[in-house]
Design an enzyme around this catalytic site. Sequence first.
Site, mmCIF file in Angstrom:
data_model
loop_
_atom_site.group_PDB
_atom_site.id
_atom_site.type_symbol
_atom_site.label_atom_id
_atom_site.label_comp_id
_atom_site.label_asym_id
_atom_site.label_seq_id
_atom_site.Cartn_x
_atom_site.Cartn_y
_atom_site.Cartn_z
ATOM 1 N N ASP A 71 2.777 7.288 13.651
ATOM 2 C CA ASP A 71 1.482 7.509 13.005
ATOM 3 C C ASP A 71 1.350 9.000 12.739
ATOM 4 O O ASP A 71 1.365 9.805 13.682
ATOM 5 C CB ASP A 71 0.374 6.997 13.945
ATOM 6 C CG ASP A 71 -0.948 6.859 13.223
ATOM 7 O OD1 ASP A 71 -1.018 7.233 12.031
ATOM 8 O OD2 ASP A 71 -1.909 6.395 13.857
ATOM 9 N N ASP A 94 0.648 6.494 6.070
ATOM 10 C CA ASP A 94 0.917 7.379 7.208
ATOM 11 C C ASP A 94 1.285 6.630 8.488
ATOM 12 O O ASP A 94 1.171 7.156 9.572
ATOM 13 C CB ASP A 94 -0.297 8.284 7.459
ATOM 14 C CG ASP A 94 -1.577 7.496 7.683
ATOM 15 O OD1 ASP A 94 -1.542 6.256 7.549
ATOM 16 O OD2 ASP A 94 -2.604 8.109 7.994
ATOM 17 N N GLU A 95 1.685 5.403 8.369
ATOM 18 C CA GLU A 95 1.898 4.597 9.565
ATOM 19 C C GLU A 95 3.034 3.606 9.323
ATOM 20 O O GLU A 95 3.080 2.987 8.256
ATOM 21 C CB GLU A 95 0.633 3.766 9.790
ATOM 22 C CG GLU A 95 0.028 3.840 11.145
ATOM 23 C CD GLU A 95 -1.144 2.875 11.217
ATOM 24 O OE1 GLU A 95 -1.094 2.002 12.080
ATOM 25 O OE2 GLU A 95 -2.069 2.976 10.380
#
Lengths: 397, 650
Positions: free
Chosen positions: B11, B105-106
């Site tokens: 993350d 973003d993960e």
Amino acid sequence: MKFRVERDVLSEAVAWTARSLPSRPAAPVLAGLVFEAVESEGGEGDNGSVTLSGFDYEVSSRAQIGADVTEPGRILIHGKLLADIAKSLPNRPVEFSTEGSKVLVSCGSSRFTLQTLPVEDYPALPTMPTATGAVTASGLASAVSQVAIAAGRDDTIPMLTGIRVEIEGEKITLVATDRFRLAVRELQWKPEQQDMSATSLIPSKVLSDTAKALTGGDWVTLALSGGDAGEGLIGFQSGDGASSGAKGSRRMTSRLLSGEFVKYRSLFPSEYNITATVETAPFLEAAKRVSLVADRTSPIKLAFTQGEVTLEAGAGDEAQASEAMDAVLDGEDISVSFNPSFLLDGLQVIDTQYAQLSFTVASKPAVLMGRPALDAPPQEEFRYLMMPLRVPGQSAG
Amino acid sequence: MRSLPSILHVDLDAFYASVEQLHKPSLRGKPVVVGGIGNRGVVSTASYEARAFGVHSALATGIARRRAPNAAYLIPRFGAYQVYSERVMALMHELSPLVEPLSLDEAFIDISHLMEPIDRQSSRNATLKARQVADDLRTRIKTETGLTASIGAGSSKLIAKIASDAEKPDGLVIIEPGTEQTWLDPLPVRALWGVGPATAERLRKIGATTVAELRTLSHAELTAAVGASYGATLYAIARGQDDRDVSTDRELKSVSVEDTFAEDLLDPATITAHMDDLVTRLSGRIRKAGRSGRTITIKVRGHDFTTVSRSETTPNPTDDPAAIRAATHRMLPGAVAAATQLTPGVRLLGVGLTGLAEWAQLDLFSAEEGDDTLDFWDRDAETAPGDSDGDFDMDMPRGVVEGSAAPAAPQPPPDPDPQPDPADITTPVPTVEGERSPRQFGPLPPGTRGAVEAAGAERRLLPGQDVTHDEFGGGWVQGSGLGRVTVRFERPWTGPGRIKTLRSDDPALRLTDAADLAREALELLAGRGPDDGISIGDMTDEPAKTEVVDNELEDRFEIWHGDRLAGFAAYRRRGDATVFVHTQIEPEFEGKGLASVLARRALDETVARGQAIIPVCPFIAAYLRKHPEYEEHVRWPAPDSPAGDHSGDR
């Protein structure tokens, strides 16, 4: 109207004519079969005849059968229902008699009372064009069955649903394609005029059905009119009323398809780099087995090496199958993928002991032909051209 | 359950804000808030410096400004985020083929293959290996992008995800197999996936505030409290039970292209020409993907938004533009007639292919086959770009058609033959039936969206945007108004720069592309000069901007990827509330985290308008459960809510 007819003769004629009746008729009367009974003209053994006809504006069929006519007349009976009745009747003479707007069909102790349809509303059947020549019934049936496999079934391009018939003197060429494969068959016939030349495009289904249905007699008369004009008509006739006894004659007409057929001759490579010969029956069996793991359109791969061919289908984490067998390869090793049903279709209509596949390169059409023996040349009268499948790892060109 | 901590959850910390700080040296270490900058806007991401002031995602920007008046308030630059995201995802792919992105973003990574040589009996060794892999990855992300990431590792997705959140930012938590339950038990129920404030409150009422307490509840009790489906999930995850695989299942299900036109198309010939252009793009795309398809679907949307689809299934999979074009020509007249029944004009055209296969049945009459086959389908195939070229490259220059959001006129192809005046070309196209219809290549108006973007006269300079000035070089807009614009001239690789105030119409000042700047910055970090011309992290075909727009005419938020509609969230306005009824992402855009982007932007916009959110759509509902920050704006629909006390404004 009143007549008596043999049950087998009746049921066969009704089944034959009823087959071309439309399932969803444009007008109610088109669901009917016309029965026209005529009395004897006095010839020996002639007790009269009944003509059954059906029509859907595209195809007309007409069967004439011998019958014992006591009262001539013309009526229209619902075809599908009558076909069901006729094939279930006991094997006894069948008697038809009209009572007002009804027709009574009796056979043994069975009695059917059917409502007739208004025969006066029934359209006139197209007249049979003049005969252009004759072909043997069995020859026509086998040639059509070889070609019809390649015809398209998709109505969006009507031209591809037809079989092209090219007449050039004593040779008839039949061609069909669905744009993925193409089948060509040549056969001899007896034209009325030696120098005649004509082409027409006949709906494949009609020609297949007709060719199968007309195997009763030795010869089938072809009658072509209009030809390229678009509103053309083709007629087929087998036997004739006087000479063929109770079974009588069959006659069929069909509207021709309009539109220009593809120029197919140039699709055949002028020469081949590689030919492979296999024994037809074992190869067909192997291809059928291996195809079991391929779904309808997924590839079957044929890998030819010197002396051997390996058939493979299935991919990745799904079921897979392979089988190897002898093959005579002339040229470099080659690996080609096909739609399995295209391959099976072609092999199934090869009637010689060996089959030959000819290639240029893996991404170009391959040609299948029959070969009577390993030391005999391939028979060029039937050629089946298949476009391969492009599989991953193979370039587009 | 796996016996090894082989699942990583990565993350990126305060992703948008971190990219802004990387690109804007003067903001490093300062509070940065990315989101809607107007008073009705909503915060997308706050830097950790801004979080110290109580600013967080989904907070109304007006409130954020009061809490952190000195923070930098910037508009999001998705182009840049996309480039960074792709770079990070590429680093993960170097580790393992099993990477499942959840959003920009993960992502999850399955690293079990890296543990193969390790003695599988020793989970201790495996844990050390996981730590080493995760540490290396964090180091690489830091050196190659400048971003920090928090990583959690564990024996399941659930554990990894919770672990990555445990020590944010820049944290690494590895849960040794066998210790999961011990670790989960003391956590508050809110730590579990999907448990938002409402669910937490319901669970509190039945006596569960921690995972340990949750575990004492029976399946039936949970089902009664939160519904059958979520109850079952909760029952399992409270026990650390989660055997889902890291799924890279992004198998292509369909390929489609569509264009919305600035002005409605009226002329059948123009409509056909546009469709032909779409087909060319579609077949280029399908070939690039190495696929073929059996079902061709066209979509026509009329002026009054009547949308009509027609499809045709071919017996064999094809990628042949001529065959696809022939099919569209058969369907187009009927579809256009149906879509324009009430009002004339076509506002959107689309064509797609489904029933995909990896092989293609070659066609005897294909136009691409060259001289020895018959050009049967379209005798004018050579006038359409790409048709005669089996290896048609989507990236070939195509005027404005591919490069911008504007679906403009099909450009005359780069053709060796001299081109007559495009306005006068009328190419007869024989259809299959043998009819001939004129096809005109005429000048057509550019697309709406493109036109808006290109409207230089009305250029709006918004805080955060990248600009370049002929004299002062590159920088970003710090503020604007009253015909003036304040620009800070600095680049990611410079120190903090100076501020200059310029006239907004200064001709020397131009907007630049955030994605380009991001690539340049990354290349520098990777030790390559910006002029090497190598584009890093170019994982998708066309790096395109993702943006969410509210299409009020259709009552839906739409997410656009470049010039293509990637999905939408349909809503109904009910007084002071917005009911989200349905969310969908086009299959080819699945797995890119676009649904979350769409949900977030749609919800933010709804909140910004002072509207309450009613999540009927299961996806939006699930998103809201995962993102408790919206809770005060949510009215849960009654039927699925045994604890009906959460409906109504609070």
